[in-house]
Enzyme design. Structure first.
Site, PDB file in Angstrom:
ATOM      1  N   GLU A   9       0.837  -1.139   0.188  1.00 41.00           N
ATOM      2  CA  GLU A   9      -0.054   0.174   0.075  1.00 41.00           C
ATOM      3  C   GLU A   9       0.782   1.249   0.062  1.00 41.00           C
ATOM      4  O   GLU A   9       0.652   2.289  -0.705  1.00 41.00           O
ATOM      5  CB  GLU A   9      -0.952   0.052   1.323  1.00 41.00           C
ATOM      6  CG  GLU A   9      -2.234  -1.022   1.231  1.00 41.00           C
ATOM      7  CD  GLU A   9      -3.149  -0.766   2.126  1.00 41.00           C
ATOM      8  OE1 GLU A   9      -3.323   0.475   2.487  1.00 41.00           O
ATOM      9  OE2 GLU A   9      -3.631  -1.657   2.739  1.00 41.00           O
ATOM     10  N   ASP A  87      -1.810  -4.023   3.636  1.00 38.57           N
ATOM     11  CA  ASP A  87      -1.832  -4.098   5.088  1.00 38.57           C
ATOM     12  C   ASP A  87      -2.933  -5.431   5.544  1.00 38.57           C
ATOM     13  O   ASP A  87      -3.864  -5.782   4.777  1.00 38.57           O
ATOM     14  CB  ASP A  87      -2.609  -2.871   5.445  1.00 38.57           C
ATOM     15  CG  ASP A  87      -1.496  -1.654   5.336  1.00 38.57           C
ATOM     16  OD1 ASP A  87      -0.600  -2.075   5.100  1.00 38.57           O
ATOM     17  OD2 ASP A  87      -1.812  -0.566   5.694  1.00 38.57           O
ATOM     18  N   ASP A  89      -5.551  -6.003   7.321  1.00 36.77           N
ATOM     19  CA  ASP A  89      -6.800  -5.922   7.941  1.00 36.77           C
ATOM     20  C   ASP A  89      -7.793  -5.680   6.811  1.00 36.77           C
ATOM     21  O   ASP A  89      -7.527  -6.110   5.605  1.00 36.77           O
ATOM     22  CB  ASP A  89      -6.881  -4.449   8.862  1.00 36.77           C
ATOM     23  CG  ASP A  89      -6.585  -3.346   7.853  1.00 36.77           C
ATOM     24  OD1 ASP A  89      -6.216  -3.538   6.798  1.00 36.77           O
ATOM     25  OD2 ASP A  89      -5.698  -2.370   8.327  1.00 36.77           O
ATOM     26  N   GLU A  91      -9.564  -3.456   5.541  1.00 32.13           N
ATOM     27  CA  GLU A  91      -9.208  -2.568   4.342  1.00 32.13           C
ATOM     28  C   GLU A  91      -8.146  -2.856   3.457  1.00 32.13           C
ATOM     29  O   GLU A  91      -8.470  -2.678   2.278  1.00 32.13           O
ATOM     30  CB  GLU A  91      -8.930  -1.154   5.138  1.00 32.13           C
ATOM     31  CG  GLU A  91      -8.933   0.181   4.125  1.00 32.13           C
ATOM     32  CD  GLU A  91      -8.722   1.453   4.920  1.00 32.13           C
ATOM     33  OE1 GLU A  91      -9.039   2.608   4.320  1.00 32.13           O
ATOM     34  OE2 GLU A  91      -8.296   1.451   5.938  1.00 32.13           O
ATOM     35  N   ARG A 324      -2.700  -0.600  13.202  1.00 32.02           N
ATOM     36  CA  ARG A 324      -4.156  -0.661  13.108  1.00 32.02           C
ATOM     37  C   ARG A 324      -4.531  -1.965  13.595  1.00 32.02           C
ATOM     38  O   ARG A 324      -4.781  -2.850  12.771  1.00 32.02           O
ATOM     39  CB  ARG A 324      -4.705  -0.296  11.866  1.00 32.02           C
ATOM     40  CG  ARG A 324      -4.594   1.263  11.283  1.00 32.02           C
ATOM     41  CD  ARG A 324      -5.241   1.596  10.142  1.00 32.02           C
ATOM     42  NE  ARG A 324      -4.925   2.918   9.728  1.00 32.02           N
ATOM     43  CZ  ARG A 324      -3.838   3.259   9.009  1.00 32.02           C
ATOM     44  NH1 ARG A 324      -3.031   2.494   8.482  1.00 32.02           N
ATOM     45  NH2 ARG A 324      -3.560   4.730   8.938  1.00 32.02           N
ATOM     46  N   HIS A 367      -3.915 -10.828  14.283  1.00 23.68           N
ATOM     47  CA  HIS A 367      -3.244  -9.617  14.420  1.00 23.68           C
ATOM     48  C   HIS A 367      -2.445  -9.810  15.706  1.00 23.68           C
ATOM     49  O   HIS A 367      -2.725 -10.587  16.823  1.00 23.68           O
ATOM     50  CB  HIS A 367      -4.156  -8.548  14.460  1.00 23.68           C
ATOM     51  CG  HIS A 367      -4.758  -8.176  13.095  1.00 23.68           C
ATOM     52  ND1 HIS A 367      -5.236  -7.089  12.978  1.00 23.68           N
ATOM     53  CD2 HIS A 367      -4.332  -8.688  11.804  1.00 23.68           C
ATOM     54  CE1 HIS A 367      -5.699  -6.917  11.465  1.00 23.68           C
ATOM     55  NE2 HIS A 367      -5.017  -7.960  11.082  1.00 23.68           N
TER      56      HIS A 367
END
Length: 776
Positions: A9, A87, A89, A91, A324, A367
């Protein structure tokens, strides 16, 4: 020639990853999202709902995204294999899906995730790829559509208020409601007087020792047993290591307070109970996104937005894990490394068993918490490699991670209860016997030592006193406190906390007042209207249920298209239909609407609405006439009308932007009155004329009768210390109080930098004094 393409990203990761992977790899960045919903279709939503199916029309977000896509396509043609490493997650998974769709990859691309940019973590991730998780992608697409559905369908409601309100948001409006609700609690709060009563004791023949005890109650109404110690809750949003000042049981009248003091002074005192116990305080868990934002706000004074920007840089440089996250888990590898560090540097703080922490129910198990990637990295070396803000944030992340793996702190708490006649008095003390984790993360209040006393021991009274106090309204939320509250009630997710608060400030719905968030008049108006128009959308429980639904979609337990279609049909369409009926009533109750002309832009397509409004504004600018939303200045800039009327012509004043006042604009009459301006007074909470104008207005209102006020400017015999022209006495108003000062009488000279400090103020003894030039 390179064989593989790794797409990430952020461009900030490219250099580090290229060094790790070597020459067989091409590393490119998508620079975040490359696609977004278009503005086509009904209400410019960019998607359509047909029954229980949703059809999305995604396009490149902007020119930069188009260029990025072309670069990625070009790079993809040069390699045999494309690996998506966005990333780790929801998103990031959605961005990876968009990249795959835009590049038109024939083979299913491999997906890799890692929580830290280190050689071992990256190589292990590449050695264990997986396919795209379409359940996570579905949740991401559903969030996109939900947010645009709420924003594009609901925002036109508040546009019709014509007060400058810009947007309604699924998370934004619920968060604004929390701030406005607290503000209304403050406004309606009625303070109550009460009295705090205490006694001071001295011990020993030389009176070298002593302690203070507070009124606890009477023998009849209060048990002799020591009051249970209050539980100290970890609060990352505050940095107050000192406990609040102890107080007695509240006494509700001064007469009663005097009576208690008299009894204390006229009777003997003795100890009736001493209770001591050892309390173990568990270490706090390592940081999640929310707790990092709270701690950085309280300790480093970072805004949530700044915290995430700085943390992103540390992550991209390979110093910390992904920032995050709502998980408090630590990898076995890091745990072993941290225990090794403790064994070498602080062996007495190494526990036999690790403290177990519970992550939130929505936390993704894959995570980790936010932690350093190398616990042995010396701060001296790091300080030379990163800017101060990054270093400071890294230090608190390192300390918190190490603290979470240490032994409990051990405290000795003591409670002493004394008695005089039937009155009971209580004193509390606390001493840290073993610091444990608090060597690295000190959230324990300072020691409060009580002298050694025994049951039935007689005490010598030194003094008995009382003081009047007042109950205080609930405080406004600081940014860290608001993040804490959003997490607690379930509004938003870790990736949205900082951006939500930033949007509220950008929209001028809230402002920072003494480091706390205060709703503006605009914010309160929007919230008041939405409470009537869309009340469910403001409720934290309603918003939290939507977040829970997205979580169930991410787990594969619900179809995202069916959920979106059902939510639109059962809630949004009926709610909007009802809200439309409230617009005329809102217009009638807002004085601003008395000025506004009737809105003729009643089309369903918001794109056409914006285009028509833009055309009218543009044509009005050219002709120099008044537009729907305000007036056009000589420079062609359109100014908005306020809801405050001119004291001379009774027309609405215009908002004139400026950076020289706190409110970022002042009010001016543009209807023909000469030099009528008003400024906001924080003390009186209203718009006021300058001092001289207030006098002139008062004089006109009283039919020009003689006023006792002295002229706003009168020449004196004192010379200006810079140009030697006479000083003039100038009257002005500050915080609602009339004041006066001496300044140079030459208006042009006052604009000169040399005259910047020419200002004399009246002292208590009546003399004139300047901070730079001293006393006249």
């Amino acid at each position: 020639m390179a064989k593989r393409l790794l797409i990430v990203e952020s461009p900030g990761k490219v250099k580090k990853l290229s060094q790790i992977l070597g020459g067989d790899w091409i590393v490119r960045a998508s620079c975040g999202h490359i696609r977004g919903l278009s503005n086509k279709g009904e209400d410019s939503l960019g998607f359509s709902i047909d029954g229980n199916r949703v059809k999305c029309n995604y396009i490149p977000r902007d020119v930069r995204s188009k260029e990025t896509i072309q670069k990625l396509k070009s790079a993809a043609k040069q390699v045999r294999e494309v690996i998506l490493a966005t990333d780790p997650d929801r998103e990031g998974e959605t961005i990876a899906w968009h990249i795959k769709e835009e590049l038109g990859l024939r083979q299913t691309p491999k997906r890799v995730t890692y929580s830290e940019i280190t050689a071992s973590a990256v190589r292990e991730a590449i050695a264990n790829p997986r396919e795209l998780d379409l359940k996570l992608v579905g949740a991401g697409l559903c969030r996109d559509c939900l947010d645009k559905l709420v924003g594009y369908k609901c925002s036109p409601l508040i546009w019709k208020l014509n007060n400058g309100a810009k947007s309604v948001g699924r998370v934004q409006s619920a968060t604004l409601h929390l701030i406005c609700k607290r503000e209304r609690e403050i406004q309606t709060f009625v303070p109550q007087d009460y009295w705090n009563v205490w006694v001071d004791y001295v011990l020993g023949s030389d009176a070298s020792e002593g302690f203070r005890a507070y009124y606890k109650g009477t023998e009849d109404s209060s048990s002799n047993a020591a009051t249970e110690q209050e539980t100290e809750v970890l609060d990352d949003a505050t940095d107050n290591k000192d406990p609040k000042k102890p107080e007695s049981k509240r006494v509700l009248s001064e007469a009663e307070a005097k009576r208690l003091v008299e009894i204390a002074r006229n009777n003997s005192h003795k100890v009736i109970q001493v209770e001591g116990k050892i309390v173990n305080r568990k270490p706090p868990p390592p940081f999640t996104t929310s707790t990092l934002q709270q701690a950085a706000g309280s300790k480093l004074k970072f805004s949530p937005d700044k915290t995430m920007v700085v943390a992103q840089k540390l992550y991209e440089a390979g110093f910390i894990t992904y920032m995050r996250t709502d998980s408090v888990a630590l990898s076995p590898e890091f745990t072993a490394s941290a225990r090794k560090w403790l064994q070498q540097n602080d062996p007495e703080n190494l526990p036999n068993r690790l403290t177990k922490y519970r992550s939130s129910k929505s936390a993704q198990e894959a995570h980790e918490a936010i932690r350093p990637t190398d616990v042995f990295l010396k701060s001296v070396d790091l300080r030379e490699r990163v800017p101060p803000d990054e270093f400071d944030l890294y230090v608190i992340i390192w300390k918190r991670a190490i603290a979470s793996l240490c032994k409990d702190a051990r405290l000795r708490k003591t409670t002493v209860i004394t008695q005089s006649e039937k009155l009971l008095w209580q004193a509390r003390g606390q001493v840290v016997e073993f610091r444990g984790y608090s060597r690295y993360w000190n959230n324990i209040s300072k020691d409060s030592v009580l002298p050694h006393v025994q049951t039935n021991q007689a005490l010598t009274l030194k003094n008995a006193e009382y003081e009047k106090k007042q109950t205080q309204p609930p405080p406004r939320y600081s940014e860290p406190k608001l993040v804490q509250l959003m997490e607690k009630v379930g509004i938003g997710r870790p990736s949205t906390y900082s951006s939500t608060i930033a949007t509220l400030k950008k929209r001028d719905y809230v402002q920072l007042t003494k480091k706390n968030l205060q709703p503006t008049t605009l914010g309160l108006e929007v919230d008041t209207f939405l409470q009537k128009a869309l009340p469910d959308l403001l409720e934290a429980q309603f918003t939290a249920q939507m977040e829970d639904a997205l979580d169930t979609i991410a787990l594969g337990d619900r179809d995202w298209q069916q959920y979106l279609a059902n939510w639109n049909k059962t809630y949004l369409i009926p709610a909007l239909s009802k809200a439309q009926t409230l617009i005329p009533e809102a217009a009638k109750n807002t004085s601003y609407f008395q000025y506004q002309t009737k809105n003729t832009h009643q089309t369903k397509n918001t794109t056409q609405t914006k285009a028509q409004a833009g055309t009218k504004t543009k044509s009005a600018s050219k002709s120099g006439t008044t537009t729907k939303t305000g007036t056009t200045t000589k420079t062609g800039t359109t100014t908005k009308k306020s809801r405050t009327r001119c004291p001379e012509c009774n027309q609405f004043l215009s908002k004139i932007p400026t950076t020289k006042v706190k409110k970022k604009y002042f009010l001016k009459c543009t209807s023909g009155c000469e030099n009528v301006v008003m400024f906001w007074n924080d003390f009186s909470k209203k718009w006021q004329l300058p001092y001289s104008k207030e006098n002139q207005t008062d004089n006109k209102a009283s039919n020009n009768k003689t006023s006792n006020n002295k002229p706003p400017q009168s020449l004196t015999s004192y010379p200006c210390p810079v140009c030697k022209k006479p000083l003039e006495e100038y009257g002005y108003s500050k915080n609602g109080q009339d004041k006066s000062m001496l300044r140079c009488s030459d208006a042009k000279s006052r604009q000169d930098k040399k005259h910047k400090d020419v200002a004399y103020f009246k002292t208590k003894n009546g003399n004139w004094w300047s901070p730079k030039f001293g006393e006249l």
